[in-house]
Write an enzyme that holds these catalytic residues in place. Sequence first.
Site, PDB file in Angstrom:
ATOM      1  N   THR A 188      -6.383  12.628 -15.929  1.00  0.00           N
ATOM      2  CA  THR A 188      -6.185  11.844 -14.715  1.00  0.00           C
ATOM      3  C   THR A 188      -6.956  10.538 -14.791  1.00  0.00           C
ATOM      4  O   THR A 188      -7.565  10.209 -15.829  1.00  0.00           O
ATOM      5  CB  THR A 188      -6.521  12.701 -13.455  1.00  0.00           C
ATOM      6  N   LYS A 217      -5.546   7.963 -18.280  1.00  0.00           N
ATOM      7  CA  LYS A 217      -4.155   8.232 -18.662  1.00  0.00           C
ATOM      8  C   LYS A 217      -3.644   7.285 -19.753  1.00  0.00           C
ATOM      9  O   LYS A 217      -2.761   7.640 -20.512  1.00  0.00           O
ATOM     10  CB  LYS A 217      -3.227   8.153 -17.438  1.00  0.00           C
ATOM     11  N   ASN A 263      -0.492  12.384 -19.074  1.00  0.00           N
ATOM     12  CA  ASN A 263      -1.304  13.183 -18.147  1.00  0.00           C
ATOM     13  C   ASN A 263      -1.462  14.623 -18.615  1.00  0.00           C
ATOM     14  O   ASN A 263      -2.037  15.439 -17.898  1.00  0.00           O
ATOM     15  CB  ASN A 263      -0.701  13.163 -16.728  1.00  0.00           C
ATOM     16  N   ASP A 319       4.205  13.515 -14.926  1.00  0.00           N
ATOM     17  CA  ASP A 319       4.338  12.920 -13.578  1.00  0.00           C
ATOM     18  C   ASP A 319       5.816  12.639 -13.292  1.00  0.00           C
ATOM     19  O   ASP A 319       6.315  12.928 -12.203  1.00  0.00           O
ATOM     20  CB  ASP A 319       3.523  11.626 -13.471  1.00  0.00           C
ATOM     21  N   ASN A 375       7.945  -4.633  -4.390  1.00  0.00           N
ATOM     22  CA  ASN A 375       6.484  -4.507  -4.398  1.00  0.00           C
ATOM     23  C   ASN A 375       5.840  -5.637  -3.598  1.00  0.00           C
ATOM     24  O   ASN A 375       6.380  -6.744  -3.530  1.00  0.00           O
ATOM     25  CB  ASN A 375       5.973  -4.557  -5.850  1.00  0.00           C
ATOM     26  N   TYR A 419       0.279  12.443  -0.646  1.00  0.00           N
ATOM     27  CA  TYR A 419       0.267  13.852  -0.237  1.00  0.00           C
ATOM     28  C   TYR A 419      -0.804  14.179   0.807  1.00  0.00           C
ATOM     29  O   TYR A 419      -0.910  15.328   1.230  1.00  0.00           O
ATOM     30  CB  TYR A 419       0.153  14.797  -1.448  1.00  0.00           C
TER      31      TYR A 419
HETATM   32  P1  NAP Z   1      -1.735   1.961  -8.273  1.00  0.00           P
HETATM   33  O1  NAP Z   1      -1.399   1.928  -9.717  1.00  0.00           O
HETATM   34  O2  NAP Z   1      -3.048   1.406  -7.826  1.00  0.00           O
HETATM   35  O3  NAP Z   1      -0.560   1.155  -7.472  1.00  0.00           O
HETATM   36  C1  NAP Z   1      -0.648   0.971  -6.086  1.00  0.00           C
HETATM   37  C2  NAP Z   1       0.648   0.358  -5.551  1.00  0.00           C
HETATM   38  O4  NAP Z   1       0.551   0.345  -4.124  1.00  0.00           O
HETATM   39  C3  NAP Z   1       0.877  -1.082  -5.973  1.00  0.00           C
HETATM   40  O5  NAP Z   1       2.270  -1.306  -6.129  1.00  0.00           O
HETATM   41  C4  NAP Z   1       0.330  -1.875  -4.766  1.00  0.00           C
HETATM   42  O6  NAP Z   1       0.951  -3.127  -4.618  1.00  0.00           O
HETATM   43  C5  NAP Z   1       0.754  -0.983  -3.632  1.00  0.00           C
HETATM   44  N1  NAP Z   1      -0.059  -1.176  -2.441  1.00  0.00           N
HETATM   45  C6  NAP Z   1      -1.357  -0.838  -2.263  1.00  0.00           C
HETATM   46  N2  NAP Z   1      -1.768  -1.167  -1.029  1.00  0.00           N
HETATM   47  C7  NAP Z   1      -0.687  -1.747  -0.413  1.00  0.00           C
HETATM   48  C8  NAP Z   1      -0.465  -2.293   0.888  1.00  0.00           C
HETATM   49  N3  NAP Z   1      -1.438  -2.320   1.799  1.00  0.00           N
HETATM   50  N4  NAP Z   1       0.766  -2.781   1.176  1.00  0.00           N
HETATM   51  C9  NAP Z   1       1.757  -2.739   0.255  1.00  0.00           C
HETATM   52  N5  NAP Z   1       1.622  -2.228  -0.995  1.00  0.00           N
HETATM   53  C10 NAP Z   1       0.405  -1.742  -1.319  1.00  0.00           C
HETATM   54  O7  NAP Z   1      -1.667   3.423  -7.668  1.00  0.00           O
HETATM   55  P2  NAP Z   1      -0.865   4.710  -8.212  1.00  0.00           P
HETATM   56  O8  NAP Z   1      -1.706   5.419  -9.209  1.00  0.00           O
HETATM   57  O9  NAP Z   1       0.513   4.295  -8.578  1.00  0.00           O
HETATM   58  O10 NAP Z   1      -0.879   5.647  -6.894  1.00  0.00           O
HETATM   59  C11 NAP Z   1      -0.202   5.251  -5.704  1.00  0.00           C
HETATM   60  C12 NAP Z   1      -0.223   6.389  -4.684  1.00  0.00           C
HETATM   61  O11 NAP Z   1       0.446   7.522  -5.193  1.00  0.00           O
HETATM   62  C13 NAP Z   1      -1.621   6.898  -4.282  1.00  0.00           C
HETATM   63  O12 NAP Z   1      -1.614   7.126  -2.895  1.00  0.00           O
HETATM   64  C14 NAP Z   1      -1.762   8.220  -5.020  1.00  0.00           C
HETATM   65  O13 NAP Z   1      -2.588   9.143  -4.337  1.00  0.00           O
HETATM   66  C15 NAP Z   1      -0.326   8.699  -5.011  1.00  0.00           C
HETATM   67  N6  NAP Z   1      -0.009   9.617  -6.134  1.00  0.00           N
HETATM   68  C16 NAP Z   1       0.597  10.805  -5.848  1.00  0.00           C
HETATM   69  C17 NAP Z   1       0.933  11.649  -6.883  1.00  0.00           C
HETATM   70  C18 NAP Z   1       1.591  12.976  -6.591  1.00  0.00           C
HETATM   71  O14 NAP Z   1       1.673  13.809  -7.486  1.00  0.00           O
HETATM   72  N7  NAP Z   1       2.087  13.199  -5.398  1.00  0.00           N
HETATM   73  C19 NAP Z   1       0.665  11.296  -8.210  1.00  0.00           C
HETATM   74  C20 NAP Z   1       0.068  10.060  -8.463  1.00  0.00           C
HETATM   75  C21 NAP Z   1      -0.278   9.219  -7.409  1.00  0.00           C
HETATM   76  P3  NAP Z   1       0.333  -4.479  -5.290  1.00  0.00           P
HETATM   77  O15 NAP Z   1       0.898  -4.534  -6.679  1.00  0.00           O
HETATM   78  O16 NAP Z   1       0.829  -5.555  -4.413  1.00  0.00           O
HETATM   79  O17 NAP Z   1      -1.175  -4.334  -5.282  1.00  0.00           O
END
Ligand code: NAP
Length: 271
Positions: free
Chosen positions: A65, A69, A90, A105, A151, A215
């Site tokens: 994680t 990754k 992962n 994932d 995005n 989640y």
């Molecule tokens: P990441 O690489 O940091 O990417 C975050 C994304 O969210 C970017 O596209 C960012 O846009 C956007 N963002 C953040 N704040 C924002 C806001 N206020 N308004 C609009 N867009 C916003 O994160 P990640 O690892 O992909 O994870 C994203 C989410 O998925 C997290 O909440 C994480 O907990 C969840 N997740 C869930 C699982 C699951 O198995 N269910 C697995 C992995 C992750 P910009 O490019 O403009 O910054």
Amino acid sequence: MAINGSSQLYGILGDPVSHSLSPAMHNAAFAEYGLNNVYVPLPTKDVGDAITGLKSLGFRGISVTIPHKQTVIPYLDSIDPVAEKIGAVNTLIIKENRIHGVNTDWLGANRALQEKTELSGKRVLLLGAGGSARAIGFGLLEAGAEVIIANRTAEKGKALADLLQCSCASLSDPGGVQTDILINTTSVGMTPNIDATPFPKKYLSHFSVVMDIVYAPQKTRLLAEADEEGCQTINGLAMLLFQGAAQFELWTGQKAPVDIMRQHLLAGLNK
Ligand code: NAP
């Protein structure tokens, strides 16, 4: 299961990992099948040192994680072709001192979606362009879906769209986008900001299926509003569960006991 000299070792490597729900989920699955396996959190700063240790200690399987990754990839002996395209791993499978890297994932996201809908030939609007969007985007293409990226930071959205060879939409004018499925991969709506939503309610009726990978909470504002608009909804727990189920299946060769794994994930989330 009692741990003894024959127990096979599994774990999760990352920093931090103390909050991870994966030990509860995987240990419950191993116990369900009476497997003499144990899965432990492995807080890791230096991934190279950790890999040397995992090999010499005889670990069989590892979840990877944040933040490792991508950084783990140079230490692998082989990598699954989709994980290579995604550029993130992962899951490690360790056999005869060789490490194979996989990304589950995208498998988890596809399986969560496929419980409710076909993917082949479907159009999907993907909100976000971070690590999860990249894995899910490649996975959707593998399943024969068409992807459109929207995005907040337009340049990052365009860069991911170029990589996936798909199109982009503007978040400021989402009403014109016609797709079957909407997926939120941003962190918008996550605890504690539960009143936030990444997409206006007035356009949600355009989609037959809405998935949110956040989640916590399990029902985000996006999903509550999608329910109200008559969409089928999928929460972030489903992706988390099925990425873990795919890991279990890769490590053991047996079908994952998803009901038991779901129960333990829910118990952890509700603590
Ligand atoms: P990441 O690489 O940091 O990417 C975050 C994304 O969210 C970017 O596209 C960012 O846009 C956007 N963002 C953040 N704040 C924002 C806001 N206020 N308004 C609009 N867009 C916003 O994160 P990640 O690892 O992909 O994870 C994203 C989410 O998925 C997290 O909440 C994480 O907990 C969840 N997740 C869930 C699982 C699951 O198995 N269910 C697995 C992995 C992750 P910009 O490019 O403009 O910054």
